[in-house]
Design an enzyme around this catalytic site. Sequence first.
Site, PDB file in Angstrom:
ATOM      1  N   TYR A   1      -2.175  -0.735  -7.433  1.00  0.00           N
ATOM      2  CA  TYR A   1      -0.860  -1.391  -7.527  1.00  0.00           C
ATOM      3  C   TYR A   1      -0.410  -2.105  -6.260  1.00  0.00           C
ATOM      4  O   TYR A   1       0.672  -2.652  -6.230  1.00  0.00           O
ATOM      5  CB  TYR A   1       0.217  -0.392  -7.971  1.00  0.00           C
ATOM      6  N   LYS A   2      -1.238  -2.095  -5.222  1.00  0.00           N
ATOM      7  CA  LYS A   2      -0.836  -2.775  -3.979  1.00  0.00           C
ATOM      8  C   LYS A   2      -1.318  -4.230  -4.025  1.00  0.00           C
ATOM      9  O   LYS A   2      -0.815  -5.011  -4.817  1.00  0.00           O
ATOM     10  CB  LYS A   2      -1.338  -1.975  -2.788  1.00  0.00           C
TER      11      LYS A   2
ATOM     12  N   ARG B   1       8.435  -2.757   8.184  1.00  0.00           N
ATOM     13  CA  ARG B   1       7.080  -3.082   7.759  1.00  0.00           C
ATOM     14  C   ARG B   1       7.108  -4.277   6.809  1.00  0.00           C
ATOM     15  O   ARG B   1       7.880  -4.297   5.854  1.00  0.00           O
ATOM     16  CB  ARG B   1       6.517  -1.851   7.044  1.00  0.00           C
TER      17      ARG B   1
ATOM     18  N   ASP C   1     -10.429   5.719   2.270  1.00  0.00           N
ATOM     19  CA  ASP C   1      -9.302   5.327   1.428  1.00  0.00           C
ATOM     20  C   ASP C   1      -9.007   3.860   1.727  1.00  0.00           C
ATOM     21  O   ASP C   1      -8.625   3.512   2.852  1.00  0.00           O
ATOM     22  CB  ASP C   1      -8.085   6.214   1.729  1.00  0.00           C
TER      23      ASP C   1
ATOM     24  N   PHE D   1      -2.494   9.004   5.943  1.00  0.00           N
ATOM     25  CA  PHE D   1      -1.410   8.953   4.963  1.00  0.00           C
ATOM     26  C   PHE D   1      -1.163  10.367   4.406  1.00  0.00           C
ATOM     27  O   PHE D   1      -2.117  11.089   4.122  1.00  0.00           O
ATOM     28  CB  PHE D   1      -1.798   7.986   3.841  1.00  0.00           C
TER      29      PHE D   1
HETATM   30  C1  LIG Z   1      -0.649   3.982  -1.581  1.00  0.00           C
HETATM   31  C2  LIG Z   1      -1.577   5.004  -1.041  1.00  0.00           C
HETATM   32  C3  LIG Z   1      -1.968   6.083  -1.823  1.00  0.00           C
HETATM   33  C4  LIG Z   1      -1.389   6.239  -3.195  1.00  0.00           C
HETATM   34  O1  LIG Z   1      -1.719   7.408  -3.815  1.00  0.00           O
HETATM   35  P1  LIG Z   1      -1.169   7.682  -5.287  1.00  0.00           P
HETATM   36  O2  LIG Z   1      -1.996   8.760  -5.786  1.00  0.00           O
HETATM   37  O3  LIG Z   1      -1.278   6.396  -6.043  1.00  0.00           O
HETATM   38  O4  LIG Z   1       0.270   8.041  -5.175  1.00  0.00           O
HETATM   39  C5  LIG Z   1      -2.889   6.978  -1.294  1.00  0.00           C
HETATM   40  N1  LIG Z   1      -3.379   6.807  -0.049  1.00  0.00           N
HETATM   41  C6  LIG Z   1      -2.995   5.776   0.725  1.00  0.00           C
HETATM   42  C7  LIG Z   1      -3.571   5.616   2.080  1.00  0.00           C
HETATM   43  C8  LIG Z   1      -2.077   4.851   0.255  1.00  0.00           C
HETATM   44  O5  LIG Z   1      -1.691   3.843   1.027  1.00  0.00           O
END
Ligand SMILES: *Cc1c(COP(=O)(O)O)cnc(C)c1O
Length: 423
Positions: free
Chosen positions: A232-233, A380, A207, A136
């Site tokens: 938040y997911k 998605r 992660d 990501f």
């Molecule tokens: C959603 C997500 C993030 C989110 O990072 P924020 O600091 O909350 O913006 C980070 N890494 C991955 C793999 C994600 O899917």
Amino acid sequence: MATEAIAREFTREDAATLDRRDPLARLREQFLLPEGLIYLDGNSLGALPKAVPQRIERTVRQEWGEGLIRSWRSEAQWMQLPKRIGAKIAPLIGAGADEAIVTDSTSVNLFKLLAAALALQRQRGRRVILSEGGNFPTDLYIAQGARDFLAGTPELRAVPTEGLVDAMSHDVAVLTLTHVDFRTGYRHDLDGLTAAAHRHGILTLWDLSHSTGIVPLALNRAGVDLAIGCGYKYLNGGPGAPAYLYVRRELQEQLRQPLAGWIGHRQPFAFETSYAPAEGIARMLCGTPTVLSMAALDAALDLWDGVSLADIRAKSVALTELFIRLVEAAGLAEVELASPRDPERRGGQVCFRHPEAYAVVQALIAQHVIGDFRAPDVMRFGLAPPYLRYVDVYDAVQRLVGIVCGRQWDKPEFRQRGAVEVT
Ligand SMILES: *Cc1c(COP(=O)(O)O)cnc(C)c1O
């Protein structure tokens, strides 16, 4: 062929039967969902639990409005929120209550843990960050930032997935990967890669943003060293919810993190002039807890009381399998599965490629099915088992098939690009 035939004969009534037998069906009532909307973006921003507005109201009016500064220590215990909420997340990731804490954002937590791991490993002559090229973006950017700002980190080695094990050499300090890929839903073999890294003396930092609350996790059993994840997911903590981090118990006292703020100090309220890290995982804190957003996440996590993650996973597999079968049974010429076919290698989402994926997703939204688009050509769909029904999958696929077959996406308003595409 056999499964295609089954899918072709699968009716909405069959989907309704699956819903009646669903052991998790009662969870849907605990969410506030817009009438008539099919929400397939729970992997990006989870839906609103009913308990959250009440809790926010209480935190704002009573704890803040009336308790004022007393709420840091009185009954409201604001200061304890990072640990208390961390302890609620711990069982979802297979960790001890004292191994998880809620704080900051996922990106910031990644920086803190990466820097801490690099500092520890530097003493052992290990200086390389190993990751994968498809990670990501924030994970790659943070690793690049760490490389550029932390003395003595010469290299970020970002390799293709298949090359990860071969790239584990004696100079690698830390392996940092996202467990479930945000684009395709590909799920790494967390246990296998962690074990391989350990055989090479490498620390692991996972992660879990697209895994927590959807894929059963056993961090202790796998021996994972460090982890971060999003609130938040699938945890439904609300937009920009605080994130969490995990540090294996035995490592906690060995690690120092770079954002040495006062809340991570051994005695924040002694107001000493030099920093001494708190005992245990609290040393990973930096500044004052974000109480309002923590309250939302705290209330959202009560949903998991008594919920079996095995049931969540079983339904997640069933929903994704059904989605794939129904789409493939329709035999759409330009639609191609972009997620792994083997559920063992998949997280909680399904993705398909279509040359006009952006417009197709817009047309779906116009028909009250919210999914999302990832460049260049991926549609998605995140299927959250607590509030998604089998009939929702059935209806969503019917509309998708109608849009693709009838070229309903081919309108200027569906091709117009918007500005916000969140993770
Ligand atoms: C959603 C997500 C993030 C989110 O990072 P924020 O600091 O909350 O913006 C980070 N890494 C991955 C793999 C994600 O899917």
